[in-house]
Enzyme design. Structure first.
Site, short mmCIF file in Angstrom:
data_model
loop_
_atom_site.label_atom_id
_atom_site.label_comp_id
_atom_site.label_asym_id
_atom_site.label_seq_id
_atom_site.Cartn_x
_atom_site.Cartn_y
_atom_site.Cartn_z
N SER A 277 0.88 -1.42 0.08
CA SER A 277 0.05 0.05 0.05
C SER A 277 0.85 1.27 -0.10
O SER A 277 0.47 2.26 -0.62
CB SER A 277 -0.96 -0.03 1.03
OG SER A 277 -1.75 -1.14 1.33
N HIS A 335 0.94 4.75 4.61
CA HIS A 335 0.19 5.50 3.48
C HIS A 335 0.53 6.86 3.30
O HIS A 335 0.58 7.38 2.17
CB HIS A 335 -1.24 5.34 3.67
CG HIS A 335 -1.72 3.74 3.69
ND1 HIS A 335 -3.26 3.76 3.71
CD2 HIS A 335 -1.06 2.65 3.45
CE1 HIS A 335 -3.58 2.20 3.60
NE2 HIS A 335 -2.18 1.67 3.53
#
EC number: 3.4.21.105
Length: 379
Positions: A277, A335
């Site tokens: 991610s 992230h």
């Protein structure tokens, strides 16, 4: 008789004690040394040691978070493997755990971009030879009898129909699928947790920062990440090129994990993280920064569209809130670190790093052209 009962139960002077393996007891002590007649802690300690009793070890419990209000246990995300619960504990040397990861991040990023520059040089150099080889292969195919239903021919046809970006990420997707299959082997669980999950509390700090980028425990997690990567592959490779994209992607995985390390050390919450991610957030942020007016849609709600710029703002806001509020379902710090790196690279990094690769390429060209001189005799 009262003293004998205490000795058998492992009690001495009102405290709990465990009898040693040798089976020694205090039955032979005179009545004058009975616990109710003892005076002073020194003599009490002397009797305890002479009797051979040792204190039962206290059960050490991890310190709960200072920010917790109800003292609830840490809930494990469904996206990570079943490892021990996250423990909250202070450490005066926590900042020292970031030294090695920091130098690994800087060194790996430099090596990634240097290797990408050399890779691009070699690709350009072999392009002419590949062109003539392609002409020769086409000529051989024209005179060679064709086979009906040739599986290899179908694979080549499918491969040639892919874009440059899709061809580039195919290897990344294959690596993620392979690591996902390794998670399903019970005998490899301890290796996967040790090397394919990033955690600043682990004994292995550096290599998991890269390996965890290709690691997924949940099938849904891997499918979602690979779908996003496949969707943005053509755009990001058209913007950066194949070689530069690979350098950015691998560096983004390491940098996002380092940001996660910093957040975990700062908050005192140590737990495993894994997944691509962080690197994919860099790809998404880079495309949205370069093409802010592009239209995007959610896979399950294709009727609702929005601009890439607004999508990037919403993602950054959500991950910032998740990091501050301590949401545990995703690694919001990774992230956010990946997204900020993507924005920075498109805005400044391309000019500072990639366009200054000429000195390295020149050195490599001289090494390739001159090479080691053969023979040592004089002319």
């Amino acid at each position: 008789m009262a003293w004998r009962g205490w000795a058998q139960r492992g009690w001495c002077c009102g405290q709990a004690w465990a009898a040693p393996a040798g089976g020694r007891s205090c039955e032979g002590l005179p009545a004058a040394l009975a616990p109710r007649r003892l005076l002073g802690r020194r003599f009490n300690f002397f009797i305890q040691q002479k009797c051979g009793f040792r204190k039962a070890p206290r059960k050490v419990e991890p310190r709960k978070s200072d920010t917790g209000t109800s003292g609830e246990a840490y809930k494990r995300s469904a996206l990570i493997p079943p490892v021990e619960e996250t423990a909250f504990y202070p450490s005066p040397y926590s900042i020292r755990t970031l030294v090695k990861p920091f130098f690994f991040t800087v060194g790996f990023t430099g090596c990634a971009f240097g290797s990408a520059a050399i890779w691009q040089y070699e690709s350009l150099k072999s392009r002419v030879q590949s062109y003539f080889d392609g002409i020769k292969a086409d000529w051989l195919d024209s005179i060679r009898p064709q086979k009906e239903g040739d599986f290899r021919k179908e694979i080549n046809k499918w491969w040639n129909n892919l874009s440059d970006g899709q061809r580039t990420v195919t290897g990344i997707i294959a690596a993620n699928v392979f690591v996902f299959c390794l998670w399903r082997v019970p005998s490899l669980q301890w290796i996967m947790i040790r090397y394919f999950t990033s955690n600043p509390a682990s004994k292995v700090l550096c290599s998991p920062m890269l390996l965890s980028t290709f690691s997924h425990f949940s099938l849904f997690h891997m499918a979602a990440n690979m779908y996003v990567l496949w969707s943005f592959s053509s755009s990001i490779v058209n913007i950066l090129g194949q070689e530069q994209f690979m350098a950015v992607y691998l560096s983004a995985g390491v940098i996002s994990n380092f940001v996660s390390y910093v957040c975990k050390v700062a908050t005192g919450r140590y737990g495993p993280s894994l997944g691509a991610s962080g690197a994919i957030m860099t790809v998404l942020a880079a495309v949205c920064t370069k093409i802010p007016e592009g239209r995007l849609a959610i896979i399950f709600l294709p009727m609702f569209t929005f601009t890439a710029g607004n999508a990037l703002k919403a993602i950054i806001a959500m991950d910032t809130a998740g990091m501050i509020l301590g949401w545990k379902f995703f690694d919001h710090a990774a992230h956010l670190g990946g997204a900020l790196f993507g924005i920075w690279y498109i805005t400044y990094g391309h000019e500072l790093i990639w366009k200054n690769r000429e000195p390295l390429v020149k050195i490599w060209h001289e090494m390739r052209t001159n090479g080691p001189k053969k023979g040592g005799g004089s002319k």
